[in-house]
Every structure is written in structure tokens, then in C-alpha cells.
Design a protein around this motif. Structure first.
Motif, short mmCIF file in Angstrom:
data_model
loop_
_atom_site.label_atom_id
_atom_site.label_comp_id
_atom_site.label_asym_id
_atom_site.label_seq_id
_atom_site.Cartn_x
_atom_site.Cartn_y
_atom_site.Cartn_z
N LYS C 88 0.86 -1.20 0.00
CA LYS C 88 0.00 0.00 0.00
C LYS C 88 0.89 1.25 0.00
N THR C 89 0.44 2.24 -0.70
CA THR C 89 1.29 3.42 -0.87
C THR C 89 0.82 4.58 -0.01
N LYS C 90 -0.20 4.35 0.78
CA LYS C 90 -0.74 5.44 1.60
C LYS C 90 -0.89 4.97 3.04
N THR C 91 -0.86 5.92 3.97
CA THR C 91 -1.17 5.56 5.35
C THR C 91 -2.45 6.27 5.76
N PHE C 92 -3.10 5.70 6.76
CA PHE C 92 -4.41 6.22 7.12
C PHE C 92 -4.52 6.49 8.62
N LYS C 93 -5.28 7.51 8.91
CA LYS C 93 -5.55 7.84 10.30
C LYS C 93 -6.98 7.38 10.57
N THR C 94 -7.18 6.69 11.69
CA THR C 94 -8.52 6.17 11.95
C THR C 94 -9.07 6.74 13.26
N GLN C 95 -10.38 6.88 13.25
CA GLN C 95 -11.01 7.41 14.46
C GLN C 95 -12.37 6.74 14.63
N ILE C 96 -12.69 6.35 15.87
CA ILE C 96 -14.00 5.75 16.15
C ILE C 96 -14.78 6.73 17.01
N ASP C 108 -15.97 -8.14 11.30
CA ASP C 108 -16.22 -9.24 10.38
C ASP C 108 -15.93 -8.87 8.93
N LEU C 109 -16.15 -7.60 8.60
CA LEU C 109 -15.99 -7.19 7.21
C LEU C 109 -14.54 -6.91 6.84
N CYS C 110 -13.71 -6.55 7.82
CA CYS C 110 -12.35 -6.09 7.52
C CYS C 110 -11.47 -7.22 7.00
N ILE C 111 -11.14 -7.15 5.73
CA ILE C 111 -10.30 -8.18 5.12
C ILE C 111 -8.90 -8.12 5.72
N MET C 112 -8.46 -6.90 6.10
CA MET C 112 -7.12 -6.71 6.66
C MET C 112 -7.03 -7.12 8.13
N ASP C 118 -13.27 -3.62 21.74
CA ASP C 118 -12.80 -3.51 23.11
C ASP C 118 -13.85 -2.71 23.88
N ASP C 119 -14.45 -3.33 24.87
CA ASP C 119 -15.50 -2.66 25.65
C ASP C 119 -16.58 -2.03 24.76
N LEU C 120 -17.10 -2.83 23.86
CA LEU C 120 -18.19 -2.39 22.97
C LEU C 120 -17.81 -1.20 22.09
N GLN C 121 -16.52 -1.06 21.84
CA GLN C 121 -16.05 -0.02 20.92
C GLN C 121 -15.09 -0.67 19.94
N ALA C 122 -15.24 -0.31 18.66
CA ALA C 122 -14.30 -0.83 17.68
C ALA C 122 -12.97 -0.12 17.86
N GLN C 123 -11.88 -0.85 17.59
CA GLN C 123 -10.56 -0.23 17.62
C GLN C 123 -9.84 -0.64 16.35
N ILE C 124 -9.32 0.36 15.64
CA ILE C 124 -8.66 0.04 14.37
C ILE C 124 -7.15 0.21 14.53
N ASP C 125 -6.44 -0.81 14.10
CA ASP C 125 -4.98 -0.74 14.09
C ASP C 125 -4.60 -0.07 12.77
N SER C 126 -4.19 1.21 12.84
CA SER C 126 -3.96 1.95 11.60
C SER C 126 -2.77 1.39 10.81
N ASN C 127 -1.91 0.61 11.48
CA ASN C 127 -0.80 -0.01 10.74
C ASN C 127 -1.32 -1.00 9.70
N TRP C 128 -2.44 -1.61 10.02
CA TRP C 128 -3.00 -2.60 9.11
C TRP C 128 -4.09 -2.03 8.21
N CYS C 129 -4.65 -0.88 8.54
CA CYS C 129 -5.74 -0.32 7.74
C CYS C 129 -5.24 0.01 6.34
N CYS C 130 -5.99 -0.46 5.32
CA CYS C 130 -5.57 -0.18 3.95
C CYS C 130 -6.42 0.90 3.33
N GLY C 131 -7.34 1.47 4.11
CA GLY C 131 -8.14 2.60 3.64
C GLY C 131 -9.24 2.21 2.67
#
Lengths: 345, 76, 155
Positions: C88-96, C108-112, C118-131
Motif C-alpha cells: 500500500k502506498t498510503k497511510t491512514f488515520k482512523t477514528q472511532i 467481520d468485514l475487515c479483510i485486513m 474492546d469494551d463495545l467499541q471498535a478499535q482500528i490498528d492503523s498499521n493494518w488499515c488499507c483505507g
């Protein structure tokens, strides 16, 4: 792609999504009280409440609620919001009610078997028939404090004692050739009715004091033992058992606190609210005398769980259920806290 | 669910007209057993049998069905 | 042809991992290719430059198309994750947002496999997020925000 699968069985159904973990929402129609809280809490508006009044009053073979499996995201808010656990979301076969991160109503109903005297008042009062009391009575013969004896010489076999005996413990055979009188000592309760009525004074009594303790009663022999069972599936935590318990053995905590208001002007006494109420709170009042009218609908607020089923069902919007407090375990999630708080009105 | 009537079974007693909470709220005089003054009501007895006027106003409470002595009005 | 595109992508991944200081053995392990192939790639031998061109074009597609294409070509979820994350050529910032209800649909949907609960909140590891934004599109409460940070790599 990830898709929900719905399985329907009669009026029950479940919706499943299998991916990282397996989420399964199951619905049991016989447990549902038709309050509609699930439909109000669903964040994706996937739940539709049926025509509850018609379903309940006409025995129509239709589920009280329906969930659109394409809209449902299996978040579990309906499962947590349902005050009677008719809906249950499991994640990898563990109910969210057992997972700490999910909030849970702190409602409960218990009967302390140590304190319970097994009078069965709760079993009779429970509007959901959720309570079973089984008991073992003491051996009656061990509670009798004496014994009778008949003097065959004096007895004329008149049968007066036999007719009077409330325990049917005396048998008289009036055969002129060979008359006989027999006492069933296991059935005799030593009430002495026979002795008092005997015209010949043929009945002798051996009582506690004259038998030097032979007939002393051991208090342990007089105890009724047993156990109680509350069917959690059917129990709605209404408090009837606590209300009728003479020894405070039943304890109930309700999920909501609130108030039920009936607009006498609007009410047309159709009785739909009485039919739907899961807690036998509502009834038609009886007239206090000729030509006297009372309130259109009588209500016993003590046993109301503020579920709002009556307000939903009323065809003329004559009922308002105000919820003033929601009792639940805290959660770190703001959205879930907000949702539960929104049940207040 | 839909409100249905079977005029062949109907005795024309009018219990449903009086019992229906929506009818009463639309036309309060029916509560006293008088005929409705308006055709805005859900149902009314006309020529001795029940007739639906505005079934779409029905709130599906089932009261009519509970009271009808001949099962001539019901929800289906 | 699909095989050639994959080879092209693996070439790009090899170069990228070399830049990150991976040994040839580690590169071979990560990309599930022979060590000799790694060696060839790094020496510029046995290569179809056309394939590399196509692979480069693919990495520049919008992230969702890039991901879906690789997923279709490889038909192996783990391999897809690895290759997409390296190429991937881009990095992404994630926010819940607080409105997240913890339904887990995004997990379930995230292929990456970049999301967990965590405690009924989604947490995204931006290192793995492909946007790819699949999660933001399907989130029932629109609680996920994914923003592109910068274009930090060149092939």
C-alpha cells in the motif's frame, strides 16, 4: 460477503452471522410480553412490533415482533434492552448477559429456601406461572400426642365414635354374633371427640402427661421441608411473590421504576391493556354499590414493571407509562449508556 | 392484519360499533348506543347489518372480535 | 496473466521489504516465495517489466479496488493481508466515534483484520488499515472515520 442468515421455527426465530466469531440472536415468542422496547432501542430500525392486541386477543399464529435480517447488525441492544429476555444475543455461544462489557438490568427474583415456609402463596399469585413450590409434609402420626384404647368389655358397638371420627380412624362391625371395633392408630389424631361422645365411657386415652413422655413431640418431626423453583424464562420480576410472601422469603428487584397513568377521559374500557399486562396489574374495578361508578381501569402499581406494553397496545392512547429509573450495570460505552437512559421518559 | 366482516353472520346488534374504542373517540355518541352521526367511524350498522366505513382507521385492538356474539367481525 | 500480476506485486513487496532492512530469508518467508526468487528480484533478473508496471498501477488504484483485486487474484485472505499491507502506498488515520455500538460488523468485514472490539467499541490498528472504507460504508451508526494521511512511498 458477510450476510445474516435467518432461521424461523413456528413463531420463534434466530438470526446468525458467522465470521470472526459467531453471533446469534434468538427470539422466543412465548417469553415476549409485547412491550416494544426492542423496537424502540434498535439502532438500525430492524425490529417491527406486530399488532400486539390482535395477536394476543385472537390467538393469531403470528410472532409478536419481526426482525428484518437484512437490516439487523447483531449488536445485541434488543437483547440487553428486553426486560424479560425474550431476545438473547450470543457470541460464540455465550449470552451477552454473561459478558461483562455488556450492560445488564440488575433485575432479579429469588426465593430463600431457608426462610420459605412453602405456603405456596407465591405459586398461586405469580401471573406468569413461573414458580413451582414442592414440599414434603411431616409424618402426621409423629405429630399426634396420645393414643386411644377401647375397653371391649364396656363398648356396645353403637358406632357413634365411628360416625364422629374426623380422621376415619375407627371401624365398627355391628355383627350381633361377633361385633368388633378397631382403631387405626396411624390415622387417629388423638382429638378425643370419640371419648367425649361415647355414651358408655368405653374409650380410654393415654395422653402425653400420663404416658411419661412417650408421646412427646420432637419439633424436628413437625417441620415441612421443600424447595422452590423460579423459571427464569417466564419470570418478569413483577414482585407479586414478594408482595404475597408472609415471611419475606421472596425478593424481587425490578428492571425499571416508574408510574402508570390512565387518562379516564380517553379510556373506552376495551380491556386490551388488561389482556396484555404480563403482571396482572390492571383490572376492571368492581362497582362499590348500585349506581356507583369507579375508575375505568384499576391498577396495582406495586406490581407494575413499567414495561409499557399497555401504553403501546391502547388504541386510543389513554395510557402513559413514565419510567423514572433504569437499573443496570454500568458500561464503558457511551452509546449503550445513552440508549439505556433513553428508556426513561 | 386486516379488519374483516361477514355480513351473512351479522345479527346487526351493534355491539362492535359501541365497543370499538376508536369509534367512540371519533363519534362519542355511539358509546350511549346511539347511531353515529358521521360516516367517519370504522364501522356502523346499516340496514340491519354491519358495514365497514373507514377500516384503515382500525388500531387492531381486537375488541370488536372479543365482543361479537357471532364471529361476524374479526382481524385476519 | 493473474499470476504475472501477483509476481509483479511480490516484486514490489520484495523491494519494499529490502528497504525496511529485511534479510532475503525473511522476505522469502513473509511473501511465501523461494529464496532464489527473492534473489532474482533483487538483482533485477527473470522479470517481466510489464507485470511490474501493471502491479504498480494496481497499487495506485483507490484502496478498495486495490484490496479487492488482490483478494480476488490470490484467493487467500492471509496472503492478501500481507501483500496489501506491504504494497500500500498510503497511510491512514482512523477514528472511532462514541456513537459506536460495538456490533462487530466492521470486525467481520475487515479483510485486513485491522479491527477488534474492546469494551463495545471498535478499535482500528492503523498499521493494518488499507483505507478501503468498507467498514465506514457499512457501519450502521456511521461511527468510523478513516482519513488518508500522506503519500509516503514511491516505487
Amino acid at each position: 460477503m458477510i450476510a445474516n442468515i435467518k432461521q424461523v421455527e413456528d413463531k420463534d426465530f434466530n438470526i446468525k452471522r458467522s465470521a470472526e466469531d459467531e453471533r446469534k440472536l434468538s427470539y422466543k415468542d412465548h417469553v415476549c410480553i409485547g412491550c416494544g422496547i426492542c423496537a424502540k432501542t434498535c439502532p438500525v430500525e430492524a425490529i417491527e412490533l406486530g399488532n400486539i392486541a390482535a395477536i394476543v386477543r385472537t390467538d393469531a399464529n403470528i410472532s409478536k415482533i419481526n426482525i428484518n435480517e437484512e437490516k439487523c447488525v447483531l449488536c445485541g441492544m434488543c437483547s440487553v434492552g428486553c426486560p424479560v429476555d425474550a431476545l438473547d444475543l450470543t457470541i460464540d455461544n455465550v449470552s451477552v448477559s454473561e459478558l461483562e462489557m455488556y450492560p445488564k438490568y440488575t433485575s432479579s427474583a429469588t426465593i430463600d429456601d431457608e426462610t420459605c415456609i412453602y405456603c405456596k402463596a407465591c405459586e398461586v399469585a405469580c401471573p406468569r406461572e413461573a414458580i413451582t413450590v414442592s414440599r414434603d409434609l411431616p409424618d402426621r402420626s409423629k405429630l399426634v400426642s396420645g393414643e386411644i384404647e377401647i375397653d371391649d368389655e364396656t363398648c356396645v358397638y353403637c358406632g357413634i365414635c365411628e360416625e364422629l371420627c374426623p380422621a376415619e380412624a375407627i371401624y365398627v362391625t355391628k355383627d350381633p354374633e361377633n361385633p368388633e371395633i378397631v382403631v387405626d392408630t396411624d390415622a387417629c389424631v388423638y382429638c378425643l371427640v370419640c371419648k367425649r361422645a361415647c355414651p358408655m365411657d368405653a374409650i380410654m386415652a393415654a395422653c402425653r402427661s400420663c404416658s411419661y413422655g412417650e408421646y412427646d413431640i420432637d419439633p424436628a418431626d413437625a417441620v415441612t421441608t421443600g424447595n422452590t423453583f423460579i423459571d427464569d424464562e417466564l419470570c418478569v420480576r413483577c414482585g407479586w411473590c414478594e408482595g404475597v410472601c408472609p415471611v419475606d422469603a421472596a425478593k424481587v428487584q425490578k428492571p425499571f421504576e416508574g408510574e402508570l397513568l390512565v387518562d379516564e377521559e380517553k379510556c373506552s374500557t376495551c380491556g386490551a391493556c388488561i389482556d396484555i399486562c404480563p403482571c396482572d396489574v390492571l383490572s376492571f374495578p368492581e362497582s362499590t354499590g348500585f349506581g356507583q361508578t369507579s375508575a375505568k381501569i384499576a391498577r396495582d402499581q406495586e406490581y407494575c414493571i413499567s414495561c409499557g406494553a399497555c401504553a403501546n397496545i391502547c388504541p386510543v392512547e389513554a395510557i402513559e407509562v413514565k419510567r423514572t429509573a433504569i437499573n443496570y450495570t454500568p458500561t464503558k460505552s457511551k452509546s449503550w449508556t445513552d440508549k439505556l437512559e433513553s428508556l426513561k421518559s | 392484519m386486516e379488519l374483516k366482516v361477514n355480513q351473512d353472520n351479522c345479527l346487526g346488534c351493534g355491539v362492535c360499533v359501541v365497543a370499538c374504542p376508536v369509534n367512540v373517540s371519533i363519534s362519542p355518541e355511539v358509546e350511549g348506543g346511539h347511531g353515529s352521526k358521521t360516516e367517519e367511524v370504522i364501522m356502523m350498522v346499516e340496514n340491519g347489518v354491519i358495514k365497514l366505513f373507514s377500516p384503515e382507521k382500525c388500531n387492531k385492538c381486537g375488541t370488536c372480535q372479543v365482543f361479537c356474539p357471532t364471529d361476524a367481525i374479526w382481524l385476519e | 496473466m493473474p499470476k504475472h500480476i501477483i509476481s509483479g506485486l511480490k516484486y514490489l513487496a520484495t523491494i519494499e521489504l529490502k528497504k525496511r532492512g529485511y534479510t532475503q530469508q525473511k522476505i522469502a518467508q513473509t511473501l511465501e516465495i523461494d529464496r532464489s526468487t527473492v534473489s532474482h528480484y533483487l538483482n533485477g533478473r527473470n522479470l517481466s517489466w510489464k507485470s511490474i508496471e501493471v502491479a504498480q498501477t494496481i497499487t495506485q488504484l483507490i484502496p478498495k479496488d486495490f484490496l479487492m483485486l488482490v483478494d480476488t487474484l490470490l484467493n487467500d485472505n492471509e496472503a492478501t493481508r500481507t501483500l496489501v499491507n506491504i504494497c500500500k502506498t498510503k497511510t491512514f488515520k482512523t477514528q472511532i466515534k462514541e456513537s459506536c455500538i460495538g456490533c462487530g460488523l466492521c470486525v467481520d468485514l475487515c479483510i485486513m483484520k485491522a479491527i477488534k472490539l474492546d469494551d463495545l467499541q471498535a478499535q482500528i490498528d492503523s498499521n493494518w488499515c488499507c483505507g478501503c472504507q468498507i467498514c465506514t460504508e457499512r457501519c450502521p451508526t456511521k461511527s468510523i472515520i478513516i482519513l488518508e494521511v500522506k503519500d509516503d512511498r514511491e516505487h
